[in-house]
Design a protein around this motif. Structure first.
Motif, PDB file in Angstrom:
ATOM      1  N   HIS A 100       0.830  -1.206   0.000  1.00  0.00           N
ATOM      2  CA  HIS A 100       0.000   0.000   0.000  1.00  0.00           C
ATOM      3  C   HIS A 100       0.865   1.257   0.000  1.00  0.00           C
ATOM      4  CE1 HIS A 100      -3.075   2.884   1.376  1.00  0.00           C
ATOM      5  NE2 HIS A 100      -2.216   3.231   2.316  1.00  0.00           N
ATOM      6  N   PHE A 101       1.843   1.325   0.908  1.00  0.00           N
ATOM      7  CA  PHE A 101       2.707   2.499   0.992  1.00  0.00           C
ATOM      8  C   PHE A 101       3.614   2.610  -0.231  1.00  0.00           C
ATOM      9  CE2 PHE A 101       1.954   1.871   5.659  1.00  0.00           C
ATOM     10  CZ  PHE A 101       1.285   3.076   5.873  1.00  0.00           C
ATOM     11  N   THR A 102       4.123   1.476  -0.696  1.00  0.00           N
ATOM     12  CA  THR A 102       5.017   1.483  -1.853  1.00  0.00           C
ATOM     13  C   THR A 102       4.307   2.006  -3.092  1.00  0.00           C
ATOM     14  OG1 THR A 102       6.260  -0.398  -0.953  1.00  0.00           O
ATOM     15  CG2 THR A 102       6.524   0.073  -3.295  1.00  0.00           C
ATOM     16  N   ARG A 103       3.059   1.583  -3.298  1.00  0.00           N
ATOM     17  CA  ARG A 103       2.298   2.075  -4.449  1.00  0.00           C
ATOM     18  C   ARG A 103       2.090   3.580  -4.400  1.00  0.00           C
ATOM     19  NH1 ARG A 103      -0.724  -2.758  -3.768  1.00  0.00           N
ATOM     20  NH2 ARG A 103      -2.265  -1.651  -2.501  1.00  0.00           N
ATOM     21  N   ARG A 104       2.144   4.147  -3.227  1.00  0.00           N
ATOM     22  CA  ARG A 104       1.972   5.586  -3.077  1.00  0.00           C
ATOM     23  C   ARG A 104       3.299   6.330  -3.055  1.00  0.00           C
ATOM     24  NH1 ARG A 104      -2.048   2.930  -2.025  1.00  0.00           N
ATOM     25  NH2 ARG A 104      -4.195   3.718  -1.945  1.00  0.00           N
ATOM     26  N   GLY A 105       4.346   5.659  -3.488  1.00  0.00           N
ATOM     27  CA  GLY A 105       5.643   6.317  -3.650  1.00  0.00           C
ATOM     28  C   GLY A 105       6.429   6.496  -2.368  1.00  0.00           C
ATOM     29  N   GLU A 308      -7.713   0.256   0.460  1.00  0.00           N
ATOM     30  CA  GLU A 308      -8.224  -0.376  -0.750  1.00  0.00           C
ATOM     31  C   GLU A 308      -8.751  -1.770  -0.492  1.00  0.00           C
ATOM     32  OE1 GLU A 308      -3.680  -0.995  -0.937  1.00  0.00           O
ATOM     33  OE2 GLU A 308      -5.118   0.504  -0.233  1.00  0.00           O
TER      34      GLU A 308
END
Length: 315
Positions: A100-105, A308
């Motif tokens: 989740h955090f990785t997808r948000r950069g 999500e």
């Protein structure tokens, strides 16, 4: 005097929440002691000294343990999200949080500061983030220097344990209660990194009472300022719904009672928490429930999933 209920006594109408996200509990927790205000001021004064910020979260409640005030004061510094106490959280859900955090950069990693699991990976992330920042400073004409890191987090999220693990010894004070670290201290991490330790801080007001409730489950709020009876009742409601097998295995139950109050009484009998006349010492039972939950005696449990995932998994 300890609160108690007699064997077989009929329980009456206590209002309870079905899950943490279910019926809203009464506002039971507001806590912003004076040293928290001073901690914020200390952090704001010293941010200009560091190159990267490590934000430490509790892997079991990443949303509730993320201080929104920190996001306001970090002001665009490179940030690493660290999900600590991952050994106590559901590994499948923790993996989703990292994604989740990785997808948000955002750089993110799950660790266990006590055993050291994941800490080498964190050191690599710190080195990468800090190197990029210090190289930019050198290009602007600054003299080369060691990278400087600040670790931020709410009380009792494992900050001092992580610092001690990174530093290779007991450099920071540790305790199982909030409010132990009260002043800043510089700590050397290897030969290339200096770490600035700061006190753990909460924020002035919990807009969502569920946040305060979850923090009380984990011990991030002083045990003296909330209603232990209500908190343990709501915790058991959540666990009965989401992790029933964990409760049954921990307390050797063949089935779960109809409600949390009856469950407390049964736990008290199982553990021998009885006063004269066969009365269950409810305060002792509640202390046992909270202490064992916080120590991970119920197994790996997560009380939040990434946003999500909310349509497919209840938190």
């Amino acid at each position: 005097m300890p609160r108690a209920i007699k064997k077989g006594k009929e329980k009456t109408g206590e209002k309870k929440a079905d899950t943490v996200r279910g019926e809203k509990p009464e506002p039971i927790i507001q806590w912003f002691p004076g040293h928290m205000k001073k901690a914020r001021e200390l952090i704001e004064e010293n941010l200009k000294l560091v190159d990267v910020v490590v934000e430490l979260l509790d892997a079991r409640i990443p949303m509730a343990s993320a201080n929104p005030m920190l996001r306001e004061i970090i002001r665009g510094l490179p940030r690493i999200i660290v999900l600590n106490k991952s050994d106590l959280a559901d590994p499948r859900i923790t993996k989703r949080w990292v994604e989740h955090f990785t997808r948000r950069g955002m750089a993110a990693i799950a660790i266990d500061a006590v055993t050291g699991k994941g800490v080498k990976g964190l050191l690599s992330l710190i080195a990468d983030k800090a190197r990029a920042q210090t190289e930019r400073l050198v290009k602007k004409g600054a003299a080369p220097r060691k990278a400087r890191v600040m670790i931020l987090g709410i009380p009792n999220v494992g900050k001092s344990s992580l610092i001690n693990r990174l530093a290779g010894g007991a450099k920071a004070k540790t305790a199982d209660r909030p409010g132990v670290t009260r002043a800043k201290q510089w700590i050397r991490i290897g030969k290339d990194v200096d770490l600035l330790d700061t006190p753990g801080i909460l924020w002035p007001r919990f807009e969502d009472m569920e946040v305060g409730l979850k923090l009380s489950f984990m011990g991030s709020i002083n045990d003296e300022i909330y209603d232990r009876e209500k908190t343990t009742t709501l915790l058991l409601d959540v666990l009965r719904r989401e992790y029933p097998q964990a409760i049954m295995e921990r307390f050797k139950l063949e089935e779960l009672p109809a409600d949390a109050l009856e469950l407390k009484e049964l736990i008290g009998k199982k553990r021998g928490c009885l006063l004269k006349g066969g009365i269950v010492d409810m305060e002792k039972v509640e202390r046992i429930i909270l202490a064992e939950f916080r120590m991970g005696k119920f197994g790996t449990i997560s009380l939040e999933v990434p946003p999500e995932d909310e349509d497919t998994a209840e938190t």
